[in-house]
Design an enzyme around this catalytic site. Structure first.
Site, PDB file in Angstrom:
ATOM      1  N   ASP A  12       0.818  -1.194   0.000  1.00 43.89           N
ATOM      2  CA  ASP A  12       0.000   0.000   0.000  1.00 43.89           C
ATOM      3  C   ASP A  12       0.864   1.260   0.000  1.00 43.89           C
ATOM      4  OD1 ASP A  12      -2.838   0.871   0.259  1.00 43.89           O
ATOM      5  OD2 ASP A  12      -1.897   2.035   1.848  1.00 43.89           O
TER       6      ASP A  12
ATOM      7  N   SER B 206     -11.059  -2.734  -7.557  1.00 42.52           N
ATOM      8  CA  SER B 206     -10.505  -3.022  -6.239  1.00 42.52           C
ATOM      9  C   SER B 206     -10.860  -1.858  -5.317  1.00 42.52           C
ATOM     10  CB  SER B 206      -9.011  -3.250  -6.320  1.00 42.52           C
ATOM     11  OG  SER B 206      -8.404  -2.150  -6.910  1.00 42.52           O
ATOM     12  N   LEU B 207     -10.402  -1.946  -4.109  1.00 44.77           N
ATOM     13  CA  LEU B 207     -10.756  -0.929  -3.119  1.00 44.77           C
ATOM     14  C   LEU B 207      -9.503  -0.250  -2.604  1.00 44.77           C
ATOM     15  CD1 LEU B 207     -13.202  -3.145  -1.037  1.00 44.77           C
ATOM     16  CD2 LEU B 207     -13.857  -1.257  -2.531  1.00 44.77           C
TER      17      LEU B 207
ATOM     18  N   GLU C 118     -18.731  -4.894   6.048  1.00 40.51           N
ATOM     19  CA  GLU C 118     -18.673  -6.309   5.670  1.00 40.51           C
ATOM     20  C   GLU C 118     -17.255  -6.836   5.907  1.00 40.51           C
ATOM     21  OE1 GLU C 118     -19.878  -6.547   1.553  1.00 40.51           O
ATOM     22  OE2 GLU C 118     -21.454  -5.053   1.849  1.00 40.51           O
TER      23      GLU C 118
ATOM     24  N   LYS D  92     -13.842  -8.286   5.303  1.00 43.91           N
ATOM     25  CA  LYS D  92     -13.110  -8.389   4.037  1.00 43.91           C
ATOM     26  C   LYS D  92     -12.495  -9.780   3.977  1.00 43.91           C
ATOM     27  CE  LYS D  92      -9.960  -5.893   1.022  1.00 43.91           C
ATOM     28  NZ  LYS D  92      -9.142  -6.962   0.544  1.00 43.91           N
TER      29      LYS D  92
ATOM     30  N   ASP E  68     -10.424 -12.896   2.920  1.00 45.55           N
ATOM     31  CA  ASP E  68      -9.096 -12.987   2.322  1.00 45.55           C
ATOM     32  C   ASP E  68      -9.053 -14.223   1.430  1.00 45.55           C
ATOM     33  OD1 ASP E  68      -6.598 -12.202   1.750  1.00 45.55           O
ATOM     34  OD2 ASP E  68      -5.707 -12.815   3.656  1.00 45.55           O
TER      35      ASP E  68
ATOM     36  N   GLU F  99     -16.423 -13.814  -3.049  1.00 48.84           N
ATOM     37  CA  GLU F  99     -15.091 -14.337  -2.750  1.00 48.84           C
ATOM     38  C   GLU F  99     -15.136 -15.853  -2.589  1.00 48.84           C
ATOM     39  OE1 GLU F  99     -13.102 -11.717  -2.583  1.00 48.84           O
ATOM     40  OE2 GLU F  99     -11.307 -12.264  -1.429  1.00 48.84           O
TER      41      GLU F  99
ATOM     42  N   TYR G  22     -20.992 -10.797  -2.299  1.00 53.12           N
ATOM     43  CA  TYR G  22     -21.104  -9.470  -1.692  1.00 53.12           C
ATOM     44  C   TYR G  22     -21.396  -8.338  -2.666  1.00 53.12           C
ATOM     45  CZ  TYR G  22     -16.056  -9.815  -2.705  1.00 53.12           C
ATOM     46  OH  TYR G  22     -14.842 -10.031  -3.299  1.00 53.12           O
TER      47      TYR G  22
ATOM     48  N   LYS H 232     -19.277   0.178   2.665  1.00 55.86           N
ATOM     49  CA  LYS H 232     -19.866   0.631   1.404  1.00 55.86           C
ATOM     50  C   LYS H 232     -21.030   1.560   1.706  1.00 55.86           C
ATOM     51  CE  LYS H 232     -18.888  -3.860  -0.639  1.00 55.86           C
ATOM     52  NZ  LYS H 232     -19.448  -5.164  -0.966  1.00 55.86           N
TER      53      LYS H 232
ATOM     54  N   LYS I  85      -8.139  -1.947   6.799  1.00 60.95           N
ATOM     55  CA  LYS I  85      -7.339  -3.148   7.074  1.00 60.95           C
ATOM     56  C   LYS I  85      -7.005  -3.254   8.556  1.00 60.95           C
ATOM     57  CE  LYS I  85      -6.467  -4.821   2.903  1.00 60.95           C
ATOM     58  NZ  LYS I  85      -5.145  -4.939   2.384  1.00 60.95           N
TER      59      LYS I  85
ATOM     60  N   CYS J  57      30.391 -21.559   6.811  1.00 58.43           N
ATOM     61  CA  CYS J  57      29.079 -22.097   6.485  1.00 58.43           C
ATOM     62  C   CYS J  57      28.700 -23.168   7.509  1.00 58.43           C
ATOM     63  CB  CYS J  57      29.093 -22.699   5.085  1.00 58.43           C
ATOM     64  SG  CYS J  57      27.596 -23.613   4.713  1.00 58.43           S
TER      65      CYS J  57
ATOM     66  N   CYS K 250      28.565 -26.721   5.526  1.00 55.45           N
ATOM     67  CA  CYS K 250      29.698 -27.429   4.931  1.00 55.45           C
ATOM     68  C   CYS K 250      31.047 -26.952   5.453  1.00 55.45           C
ATOM     69  CB  CYS K 250      29.650 -27.319   3.409  1.00 55.45           C
ATOM     70  SG  CYS K 250      30.109 -25.685   2.811  1.00 55.45           S
TER      71      CYS K 250
ATOM     72  N   CYS L  58      28.051 -18.606   1.570  1.00 56.29           N
ATOM     73  CA  CYS L  58      28.952 -19.745   1.658  1.00 56.29           C
ATOM     74  C   CYS L  58      29.696 -19.855   0.332  1.00 56.29           C
ATOM     75  CB  CYS L  58      28.117 -20.999   1.913  1.00 56.29           C
ATOM     76  SG  CYS L  58      28.933 -22.517   1.450  1.00 56.29           S
TER      77      CYS L  58
ATOM     78  N   CYS M  52      28.641 -27.760  -1.217  1.00 59.31           N
ATOM     79  CA  CYS M  52      27.880 -27.531   0.018  1.00 59.31           C
ATOM     80  C   CYS M  52      26.531 -28.228  -0.131  1.00 59.31           C
ATOM     81  CB  CYS M  52      27.671 -26.034   0.232  1.00 59.31           C
ATOM     82  SG  CYS M  52      26.516 -25.662   1.560  1.00 59.31           S
TER      83      CYS M  52
HETATM   84  S1  IVH Z   1     -16.516  -5.162  -2.785  1.00 55.59           S
HETATM   85  C1  IVH Z   1     -16.160  -2.110  -6.018  1.00 55.59           C
HETATM   86  N1  IVH Z   1     -16.789  -6.544  -0.599  1.00 55.59           N
HETATM   87  O1  IVH Z   1     -11.386  -7.096  -1.655  1.00 55.59           O
HETATM   88  C2  IVH Z   1     -15.998  -2.977  -4.845  1.00 55.59           C
HETATM   89  N2  IVH Z   1     -14.752  -6.775  -1.791  1.00 55.59           N
HETATM   90  O2  IVH Z   1      -9.711  -4.708  -2.762  1.00 55.59           O
HETATM   91  C3  IVH Z   1     -15.700  -4.369  -5.182  1.00 55.59           C
HETATM   92  N3  IVH Z   1     -13.199  -8.385  -0.816  1.00 55.59           N
HETATM   93  O3  IVH Z   1     -11.247  -7.730  -5.080  1.00 55.59           O
HETATM   94  C4  IVH Z   1     -15.339  -5.229  -4.065  1.00 55.59           C
HETATM   95  N4  IVH Z   1     -14.456  -8.984   0.872  1.00 55.59           N
HETATM   96  O4  IVH Z   1     -11.539  -9.699  -3.536  1.00 55.59           O
HETATM   97  C5  IVH Z   1     -15.977  -6.239  -1.621  1.00 55.59           C
HETATM   98  N5  IVH Z   1     -17.211  -7.738   1.336  1.00 55.59           N
HETATM   99  C6  IVH Z   1     -16.407  -7.444   0.324  1.00 55.59           C
HETATM  100  C7  IVH Z   1     -15.139  -8.042   0.179  1.00 55.59           C
HETATM  101  C8  IVH Z   1     -14.332  -7.671  -0.908  1.00 55.59           C
HETATM  102  C9  IVH Z   1     -13.302  -9.170   0.252  1.00 55.59           C
HETATM  103  C10 IVH Z   1     -12.013  -8.345  -1.705  1.00 55.59           C
HETATM  104  C11 IVH Z   1     -12.316  -8.596  -3.146  1.00 55.59           C
HETATM  105  C12 IVH Z   1     -11.847  -7.392  -3.891  1.00 55.59           C
HETATM  106  C13 IVH Z   1     -10.898  -6.775  -2.925  1.00 55.59           C
HETATM  107  C14 IVH Z   1     -10.908  -5.276  -3.097  1.00 55.59           C
END
Ligand code: IVH
Length: 690
Positions: free
Chosen positions: A44, A89-90, A121, A123, A125, A180, A232, A296, A320, A414, A417, A432, A438
């Site tokens: 980031d 993405s976000l 919501e 997030k 992974d 996801e 989602y 959101k 995050k 080392c 070896c 080494c 080795c």
């Molecule tokens: S909304 C325009 N909701 O986070 C918004 N994303 O950095 C579209 N993710 O690619 C995404 N949980 O893989 C949304 N409740 C959630 C999420 C979520 C995980 C992931 C998703 C996305 C990434 C965004």
């Protein structure tokens, strides 16, 4: 956050170029190779620095700027799917302050002081997916790919438990849901346990396991893994029947899609923060990994007014979780020896639970890091786990250092070896000097050779390689390919062990056959994978790809390296002088050439993708360039010739087919005339290649 106040335009330009490359590398590692090496916060930081510089110097925005890309490139083997509504993405935030700023900026944008409702919501992974239904029938599944073009995972989604293939309610004609795919912590542990038993590759975390399981060309493999999914958001929908995000979540739930039970509607800033804190507390007890919260704006009309920035919506953000920390005792500092001889210190810790994960090791980077932080065996240390990365030691609690603990002495020999371990000027690592004598280096090189990005030989897991090396069954990569013919019960080795793999503990006729099949299959290999497999220092998968792309065939590459013809190599964007030096050094070692030659007798290396034109008149011909070219640089000309299947030589001989003579051509031109070699001008050459 970043101090770019005093940065000059020139510096900014250099920084932006650096950032474009770094971010792309990290994206490829994360999205394509499922092997991230940067934690979220570091990634980031790079992104933010890039954004800040671009905001200050908009005229310096590069055509390959990361801000113009959404995610990573598409893995080539999958069919491509066009995402009519891009998968975005976000933006990330990491603090309560930033959350307040986010809400404020939305209010300012909408010119209101009223409270705004948000959904909060978890997030997830995992890996985002999109699923399209036409008249309620599931027709296509896709990954996010680069956001606009995804990979076709229709068959893979179909085999996920509870994935609805038909929607029996009256739904919009075109209905695309997104969410996801993930693997629960329990299923991840089970999978790794099983893979370990079968000597297969284990995954670093549930996210990688989910990605690796979903993006399988053979959906039967996906089926064997326990994947889960949640919905989602949505993509292309012919008739949007909901006015808010929370109505959407209720709607898809009523259709039978799983949605996260922890999704909440928050009516003001406090409720947002409360939901964040309560989820952070509960994080470890959730059955799956989450790495933050997504907020959101609930109302779709407001979402519409807020709109989008280049790659992220203005109406949503990801908050995050901070890296998780804990205090524990450092029991030992072990020094490991890697494939290239690098001595890497590893911390053995008193096992401790950090955010739901039992941590017993941490990385210590290098000897300077140990000195700088004054880390001593026996210390109480603060460790940190952030997202995907290996835990790190943040600091030492010096006040808890009870008795006198000696400073840690980094070994100068080392530990594997006994050869001298030396540190070159300007290098952070000590290496080494034992080379392949080795055992640690030899074993690590073998592991690398069979790894997924290289020869990808399933069945030769780490433990098998270690055992086979110890027992002298496999000492060099070439030995892998003679394994089958040596596998006779009567064969005795120098140490008296008979090579009868079927009789090994944990092995049988079936697994031996499987291994031999895998070895056989691996013999046909792409150029980039072969180059990567060689394990040249600094040459990772991305660099190997660049080399393959520019040299097209292994013989071109090897000939150039042996002749130390670096012109093309150093002109490749992404290969610097230090890397070029390591590559040449590799080819200077006789031992390496010997192994390569033996390998070439058993493997078939596919040239880089298909050549642009196999009908070309220079296909298979040997070309020598001489004199100054005016429209093309020498490297461009060489690269073009190679891509048309020609060989490029440095001197004229009876084997030369064409000499391309530029301005002021000298002795090579006269030699060509003498030998009667066909001489063409630069413009003739351009005609051939255009
Ligand atoms: S909304 C325009 N909701 O986070 C918004 N994303 O950095 C579209 N993710 O690619 C995404 N949980 O893989 C949304 N409740 C959630 C999420 C979520 C995980 C992931 C998703 C996305 C990434 C965004």
């Amino acid at each position: 956050m970043f101090d770019i106040k005093d940065i000059s335009e020139n510096e900014a330009k250099i920084q932006l170029e650096f950032l474009a490359k770094e971010i792309e590398k990290a994206d490829i590692a994360y999205y394509q190779n499922d092997e991230p090496y940067l934690d979220d916060a570091s990634y980031d930081k790079l992104r933010r620095l890039n954004d800040a510089l671009e905001a200050k110097f908009p005229h310096l925005i590069r055509s390959d700027s990361p801000s113009k890309r959404i995610g990573a490139l598409v893995k080539s083997e999958f069919k491509k799917v066009e995402l009519k509504v891009p998968m975005l993405s976000l933006a990330d935030i990491f603090s309560d302050e930033e959350l307040k700023d986010f809400v404020m900026s939305i209010k300012r944008f909408l010119n209101t002081s009223d409270n705004i409702a948000f959904t909060s919501e978890p997030k997830m992974d995992g890996l985002s997916f999109s699923a399209s239904y036409v008249n309620g029938i599931f027709v296509q599944g896709s990954t996010r790919g680069d956001g606009k073009i995804g990979e076709d995972i229709t068959e893979n989604l179909k085999v996920i438990k509870e994935f609805p293939l038909f929607l029996d309610k009256d739904v919009p004609e075109h209905f695309e849901v997104r969410g996801e795919v993930f693997m629960s912590k329990a299923d991840f542990l089970k999978l790794n346990e099983m893979n370990e038993k079968e000597h297969k590759k284990t995954f670093a975390n549930p996210r990688n396991a989910a990605a690796g399981s979903l993006r399988q060309l053979d959906a039967r493999i996906t089926q064997k893994r326990n994947l889960s999914f949640l919905v989602y958001t949505w993509g292309e929908v012919s008739d949007i029947r909901w006015k808010t995000q929370s109505e959407f979540l209720d709607y898809v739930k009523s259709l039978g899609f799983p949605v996260n039970p922890y999704n909440k509607l928050c009516l003001n800033d406090h409720e947002l923060l409360d939901s964040f804190n309560s989820l952070m507390e509960n994080r470890a007890s959730l059955p799956y990994d989450i790495d933050g919260i997504v907020y959101k704006v609930n109302d779709l009309d407001l979402q519409k007014r807020l709109g989008f920035l280049t790659r992220t919506p203005r109406w949503a953000i990801a908050h995050k979780f901070p890296a998780e920390q804990a205090i524990t005792k450092l029991n030992n500092i072990r020094v490991q020896v890697g494939r290239t001889g690098a001595l890497t210190p590893v911390a053995d810790l008193e096992p401790i639970n950090v955010g739901g994960v039992l941590v017993s090791h941490a990385t210590l980077h290098n000897e300077d890091e140990i000195k700088r932080k004054d880390i001593r065996i026996g210390d109480m240390v603060v460790i940190q786990r952030a997202g995907d990365v290996i835990p790190q030691i943040v600091s030492v609690l010096k006040e808890k250092r009870s008795s006198y603990l000696p400073e840690f002495q980094f070994p100068v020999f080392c530990p594997e070896c006994g050869a001298h371990a030396i540190r070159e000027e300007d290098e952070a690592v000590r290496r080494c000097t034992g080379g392949l004598s080795c055992p640690a280096q030899a074993v690590e090189r073998l592991k690398h050779f069979v790894s997924r990005e290289a020869f990808n030989i399933e069945g030769l897991g780490d433990k098998v390689i270690e055992d086979f090396y110890k027992e002298e069954i496999i000492k060099t990569p070439y030995d892998i390919f003679t394994l089958k013919e040596r596998n006779k019960p009567t064969d005795l080795f120098s140490n008296g062990i008979s090579l009868n793999l079927e009789n090994r503990e944990g092995w049988g006729v079936k697994s031996v056959k499987k291994l031999f099949d895998a070895i056989e299959k691996s013999k046909i290999i792409s150029l980039q994978k072969f180059i990567y497999a060689l394990g040249i220092r600094q040459v990772g998968a991305a660099t190997a790809y660049l080399i393959a792309k520019h040299y097209h065939s292994f013989s071109n590459f090897m000939t150039a390296m042996i002749n130390q013809d670096l012109q093309l190599l150093v002109s490749i964007d992404g290969i610097g002088p230090a890397m070029a030096k390591d590559i040449v050094e590799f080819f200077k070692e006789e031992h390496n050439i010997f192994i390569i030659q033996k390998l070439l007798s058993v493997v078939h290396i596919d040239d880089f993708e298909s050549l642009e034109n196999t009908d070309s008149e220079i296909f298979g011909k040997t070309i020598v360039f001489t004199g100054t070219l005016t429209s093309l640089t020498r490297s461009e000309a060489k690269s073009k010739a190679l891509s048309f299947g020609a060989k490029v030589a440095g001197s004229v001989s009876a084997h030369t087919d064409y000499v391309v003579a530029g301005e002021n051509a000298g002795s090579k031109l006269s030699k060509a005339q003498e030998l009667g070699v066909k001489i063409i001008s630069e413009s003739d050459f351009i005609k051939i290649i255009s």
